[in-house]
Enzyme design. Structure first.
Site, PDB file in Angstrom:
ATOM      1  N   ASP A  27       0.808  -1.038   0.042  1.00 12.54           N
ATOM      2  CA  ASP A  27      -0.034  -0.004   0.309  1.00 12.54           C
ATOM      3  C   ASP A  27       1.359   1.174  -0.287  1.00 12.54           C
ATOM      4  OD1 ASP A  27      -1.650  -2.039   0.619  1.00 12.54           O
ATOM      5  OD2 ASP A  27      -3.040  -0.942   1.947  1.00 12.54           O
ATOM      6  N   LYS A  84      -7.187   3.176  -2.296  1.00 11.08           N
ATOM      7  CA  LYS A  84      -7.339   3.516  -1.034  1.00 11.08           C
ATOM      8  C   LYS A  84      -7.857   4.683  -0.313  1.00 11.08           C
ATOM      9  CE  LYS A  84      -5.020   2.029   3.145  1.00 11.08           C
ATOM     10  NZ  LYS A  84      -3.721   1.356   3.381  1.00 11.08           N
ATOM     11  N   LYS A  98      -9.986   0.201  -1.842  1.00 12.77           N
ATOM     12  CA  LYS A  98     -10.259  -0.064   0.026  1.00 12.77           C
ATOM     13  C   LYS A  98     -10.302   1.090   1.083  1.00 12.77           C
ATOM     14  CE  LYS A  98      -6.591  -1.578   2.884  1.00 12.77           C
ATOM     15  NZ  LYS A  98      -5.132  -2.259   3.364  1.00 12.77           N
TER      16      LYS A  98
END
Length: 220
Positions: A91, A153, A182
């Site tokens: 990430d 995300k 996400k």
């Protein structure tokens, strides 16, 4: 929705600066027991955690975290180093200053380079929605869609706010079909988790859902 279905979409997360190996090990134990999608942990623990869980659980880590203003070369090294240590997922935090400058070309190029450094592993792109306008969020949906990244995300969980229903719905309306979503930061109830999933999130970054599952088990 069954809690097991929600847990299967959770990146069970511990990213505190003071996280110890004992805490990371306990996180991994919980992740394996409750069959979460992954554990999301600091990069310094990736090799130890992967040695511990083997193929029983995916290990995710973060790079350029939480501010995103490391150089592209540094982020690429962090990504390749994490993968070499056993990370299954990465990430990354975008350079928010470039977004504010309107340099989406630089943001897209950086994501492409980091994706290449991931060597085929999943890349999730954190855009820190609480610091962006809706127009900037929409443009980042387009950037991530073009970049080759696997997920967009919402948040690091270390800034002024976390995931919102509005932002996940906005993502769902503006990302390409191949990009997953996400939601992360501040997800504290099963109802909220279920709502994020209904709005389009495929992953949830949280530690609280496992805690709720434990509480439900202990009350039986």
């Amino acid at each position: 929705m069954e809690i097991s279905e929600i847990l299967a979409k959770c990146d069970h997360t511990l990213l505190a600066q003071t996280a110890t190996w004992a805490q990371i090990q306990a996180l991994c134990d919980d992740g394996m027991h409750y069959h979460t999608a992954s554990v999301c942990i600091p990069a310094s623990y990736v090799r130890q955690a992967k040695d511990y869980v083997g193929d029983r659980l995916a290990v995710c880590t973060v790079i350029g975290f939480p501010n995103g203003y490391a150089t592209t070369a540094a982020k690429c090294f962090m990504a390749s180093d994490a993968v070499a240590n056993g990370a299954d997922e990465v990430d990354m935090v975008i350079n928010l200053g470039w977004v504010k400058d309107g340099r989406y070309d630089l943001v897209e190029d950086e994501i492409r380079r980091v994706k290449a450094a991931c060597g085929g592993k999943l890349l999730k792109v954190i855009i820190e929605t609480c610091l962006l306008t809706d127009e900037e969020k929409v443009e980042m949906c387009h950037v991530v869609s073009r970049s080759g990244a696997d997920y967009i995300k919402t948040s690091t969980g270390f800034s002024t706010a976390g995931a919102t229903f509005h932002d996940v719905a906005l993502f769902a309306e503006n990302v390409a079909p191949h990009v997953k979503i996400k939601a992360a930061g501040g997800i504290s109830s099963l109802a909220d988790a279920e709502k994020f999933i209904e709005l389009g999130a495929s992953r949830l970054g949280t530690s609280r859902i496992v805690k709720l599952a434990k509480a439900m088990e202990s009350s039986r």
